[in-house]
Design a protein around this motif. Structure first.
Motif, PDB file in Angstrom:
ATOM      1  N   VAL A   1      -2.979   4.740   7.728  1.00 55.61           N
ATOM      2  CA  VAL A   1      -3.553   3.684   6.893  1.00 55.61           C
ATOM      3  C   VAL A   1      -5.004   3.486   7.308  1.00 55.61           C
ATOM      4  O   VAL A   1      -5.285   3.228   8.481  1.00 55.61           O
TER       5      VAL A   1
ATOM      6  N   VAL B   1      -7.053   1.155   2.063  1.00 57.80           N
ATOM      7  CA  VAL B   1      -7.402  -0.167   1.540  1.00 57.80           C
ATOM      8  C   VAL B   1      -8.923  -0.234   1.524  1.00 57.80           C
ATOM      9  O   VAL B   1      -9.573   0.073   2.520  1.00 57.80           O
ATOM     10  N   TYR B   2      -9.488  -0.604   0.377  1.00 60.85           N
ATOM     11  CA  TYR B   2     -10.933  -0.501   0.216  1.00 60.85           C
ATOM     12  C   TYR B   2     -11.488  -1.770  -0.412  1.00 60.85           C
ATOM     13  O   TYR B   2     -11.020  -2.199  -1.459  1.00 60.85           O
TER      14      TYR B   2
ATOM     15  N   LYS C   1     -10.508 -11.564   1.463  1.00 59.72           N
ATOM     16  CA  LYS C   1     -10.344 -10.113   1.593  1.00 59.72           C
ATOM     17  C   LYS C   1     -10.431  -9.652   3.053  1.00 59.72           C
ATOM     18  O   LYS C   1      -9.558  -8.946   3.548  1.00 59.72           O
ATOM     19  N   SER C   2     -11.516 -10.077   3.716  1.00 59.01           N
ATOM     20  CA  SER C   2     -11.681  -9.662   5.115  1.00 59.01           C
ATOM     21  C   SER C   2     -10.588 -10.257   5.995  1.00 59.01           C
ATOM     22  O   SER C   2     -10.166  -9.636   6.978  1.00 59.01           O
TER      23      SER C   2
ATOM     24  N   ILE D   1      -8.635   1.437   6.490  1.00 58.70           N
ATOM     25  CA  ILE D   1      -9.131   0.239   5.832  1.00 58.70           C
ATOM     26  C   ILE D   1     -10.649   0.220   5.899  1.00 58.70           C
ATOM     27  O   ILE D   1     -11.224   0.405   6.969  1.00 58.70           O
TER      28      ILE D   1
ATOM     29  N   ASP E   1     -14.002  -2.098   4.834  1.00 57.17           N
ATOM     30  CA  ASP E   1     -14.524  -3.362   4.309  1.00 57.17           C
ATOM     31  C   ASP E   1     -15.991  -3.162   3.922  1.00 57.17           C
ATOM     32  O   ASP E   1     -16.861  -3.112   4.783  1.00 57.17           O
TER      33      ASP E   1
ATOM     34  N   ALA F   1      -5.113  -5.143  10.430  1.00 58.84           N
ATOM     35  CA  ALA F   1      -5.660  -4.259  11.459  1.00 58.84           C
ATOM     36  C   ALA F   1      -5.514  -4.818  12.867  1.00 58.84           C
ATOM     37  O   ALA F   1      -6.037  -4.264  13.823  1.00 58.84           O
TER      38      ALA F   1
ATOM     39  N   LEU G   1       0.851  -1.189   0.000  1.00 55.58           N
ATOM     40  CA  LEU G   1       0.000   0.000   0.000  1.00 55.58           C
ATOM     41  C   LEU G   1       0.885   1.236   0.000  1.00 55.58           C
ATOM     42  O   LEU G   1       1.777   1.365   0.840  1.00 55.58           O
TER      43      LEU G   1
ATOM     44  N   ILE H   1      -7.488  -8.041   5.728  1.00 54.61           N
ATOM     45  CA  ILE H   1      -7.534  -6.808   6.514  1.00 54.61           C
ATOM     46  C   ILE H   1      -7.596  -7.075   8.018  1.00 54.61           C
ATOM     47  O   ILE H   1      -7.123  -6.274   8.802  1.00 54.61           O
TER      48      ILE H   1
ATOM     49  N   ALA I   1      -9.311   0.504  11.033  1.00 51.49           N
ATOM     50  CA  ALA I   1     -10.167  -0.232  10.102  1.00 51.49           C
ATOM     51  C   ALA I   1     -11.652  -0.067  10.413  1.00 51.49           C
ATOM     52  O   ALA I   1     -12.044   0.047  11.566  1.00 51.49           O
TER      53      ALA I   1
ATOM     54  N   ILE J   1      -2.849   2.394  12.024  1.00 49.00           N
ATOM     55  CA  ILE J   1      -3.731   1.635  11.129  1.00 49.00           C
ATOM     56  C   ILE J   1      -5.119   1.538  11.742  1.00 49.00           C
ATOM     57  O   ILE J   1      -5.274   1.077  12.868  1.00 49.00           O
TER      58      ILE J   1
END
Ligand SMILES: Nc1ncnc2c1ncn2[C@@H]1O[C@H](COP(=O)(O)OP(=O)(O)OP(=O)(O)O)[C@@H](O)[C@H]1O
Ligand SMILES: [Mg+2]
Length: 496
Positions: free
Chosen positions: A164, A197-198, A46-47, A166, A168, A54, A30, A50, A86, A84
């Motif tokens: 950072v 991060v998306y 994906k989850s 994030i 979700d 996180a 990133l 992250i 999220a 970070i």
């Protein structure tokens, strides 16, 4: 070209859950000032990725580096200290606490050792005003709608000084206006050189905000591409490993008997003077902005909310104010928008959830025995229709990915025939391939002679699937559109 410094990096990062390698040696990076989208099918990992970034879960192997230095996070709090933050797919709000208290959780302001409520409230108001989110700070979280909870979750993630961020699937239940507000904020964060991060399944959104896209499949990284040059169909093919020709089917329109007839319906949940009818062999769309009362309408019809005036006639019988059990028995299937609180028993397996409605009927054999083989057969068949992988059937639904939970909920409706199927936000959080599978299920139901209602905030979905559309505004039906008259500008015209 890529002069921007790397903020965060993973090297061969893996996560093994019992029975699943959820993340398999993923390299990801990133950069400062970019929106990096994670894209992949339901259950792709994906989850999970992250959660590791996180601090919500710990890697089984591999490393995370920040500014080139290896880091290990003991908790979400620890990751926050490293900058970070999220916004998770499943909310982490405390229902009994107020909006302001939830926002302040973890670093409450104090004065002489006591909680400073005035400061807490003031800070919450500032954060929410900055986001232009319309939520009352004093309200307990249990009283908020799902969209408001989502906004609060976003506000919680944003108000720390993070480098950072994030997200979700943050827009899953937001209105267009709130979504655009969030995007403006993301643009601002980018300008401040934060990295974002998306995660999203919505192609339009990805096209609008992504700089790069990393595609995951079965826990592995497939590739990372430049969002400006990649086409939508290429992304979908990378995601699923095959091309999907047409997302929306052409559903034949053969209207038959009227199944549902509602006149002058009102409910304390905000619905006023609503009249509509639904016939067999047609798909009726209910469109409207989030919060316009379109969910409330069918909640009242199904018996989840109280009816204060008007009439509901179902299959020729008057059923105003009937209970959920009665409506189910009369042949109405309802898929709730909020799967977590209403649709699924989290501790049960997917199979048990799917066959739950059958326990008192077809699955009851003589002498109190359950007809296990039949149950198995029905749940396997339903899972197949919604493209739920068989290996997920025996897992507890709490351990399934968000989109796979939605498939289980959908499958629950397919094990026995109903006269009317009402799907409230049927495709929230499902990937493009599954979306197309679910639309084909709707097609089969409708062409088989059932009546189908699709309540949705996803405008393209309503436009493409419906033979008729009712548009709701502020609890009332603002208009009805049929056939060729169903187009975006006509529906939008009725929204406002
Ligand atoms: N706590 C857990 N225990 C066991 N398995 C898990 C757990 N969390 C996730 N999994 C599994 O790991 C895999 C990846 O799940 P993940 O939630 O990362 O998918 P996803 O890409 O976010 O999907 P979606 O688009 O549906 O949200 C899935 O097979 C899921 O069932
Ligand atoms: Mg997920």
């Amino acid at each position: 070209m890529h002069a921007d410094p790397v903020l965060l990096e993973t090297v061969a990062l893996s996560k093994q859950y019992p029975g699943v390698l959820a993340l398999d040696a993923v390299d990801f990076d990133l950069r400062a000032g970019e929106v990096h989208v994670l894209f992949g099918e339901n259950g792709a990992g994906k989850s999970t990725l992250i959660a590791l970034l996180a601090g919500a879960a710990t890697p089984s192997s591999g490393a995370i580096r920040m500014h080139g230095v290896r880091v290990q996070f003991a908790s979400v709090h620890d990751a926050r200290r490293h900058g970070i933050s999220a916004v998770f797919q499943e909310f982490s709000l405390v229902p009994t606490l107020s909006v302001a208290q939830n926002l302040g959780l973890g670093d409450e302001p104090s004065r002489r050792g006591l909680l400073d409520c005035a400061a807490l409230n003031a800070r919450a108001r500032t954060v929410l005003a900055e986001l232009d989110f319309d939520i009352d700070c004093a309200e307990p979280v249990s009283g908020l709608t799902r969209a408001q909870q989502q906004m609060l979750e976003i506000a919680k993630g944003l108000h720390r000084n993070a480098s950072v961020l994030i997200f979700d699937e943050p827009t899953a239940s937001l209105t267009d206006k709130e979504t655009q507000r969030l995007f403006a904020l993301i643009a601002q964060l980018k300008a401040q050189r934060a990295g974002i991060v998306y995660i999203s399944h919505r192609m339009q959104e990805i096209a609008q905000i992504a700089d790069r896209v990393t595609v995951l499949r079965d826990g592995k990284k497939i590739t990372t591409v430049d969002a400006r040059t990649v086409r939508t169909d290429e992304l979908i093919e990378l995601m699923s490993g095959r091309a999907i020709a047409q997302i929306y089917p052409d559903i034949a329109h053969r209207p038959g008997d009227t199944v549902l007839e509602v006149t002058g319906l009102a409910s304390p949940n905000g619905v006023r003077n609503a009249s509509l009818s639904v016939r067999r062999g047609e798909v009726v769309g209910i469109a409207g902005l989030v919060g316009c009362g379109k969910s409330g309408l069918f909640r009242a019809i199904y018996g989840l909310d109280r009816v204060s005036a008007g009439q509901v006639r179902f299959q020729g019988r008057l059923c105003t104010g009937a209970s959920v059990r009665e409506m189910l028995r009369a042949g109405l299937f309802y898929l709730p928008a909020d799967r977590k609180s209403e649709g699924l028993v989290p501790g049960f397996s997917a199979h048990a959830n799917i066959t739950l409605p059958l326990l008192s009927g077809p699955l009851r054999g003589c002498g109190g025995w359950l007809r296990q083989r039949l149950g198995r057969h029905l749940s396997v068949q339903a899972a197949q229709q919604v493209a739920l992988a068989p290996r997920n059937l025996d897992k507890s639904v709490a351990l399934l990915s968000g989109g796979n939970q939605q498939k289980v909920l959908f499958a629950k409706g397919l094990t026995r025939a109903a006269a009317l199927y009402v799907f409230d936000e049927p495709t929230v959080g499902v990937d493009a391939g599954t979306r197309s599978a679910l639309y084909r299920v709707i097609q089969t139901l409708c062409e088989g002679g059932a009546a189908v209602v699709v309540v949705s905030s996803d405008l393209p979905e309503v436009l493409h699937l419906s033979h008729r559309v009712y548009v709701m505004r502020q609890g009332e039906i603002a208009g009805e559109l049929c056939g060729d008259a169903i187009d975006e500008s006509a529906v939008l015209g009725l929204f406002f």
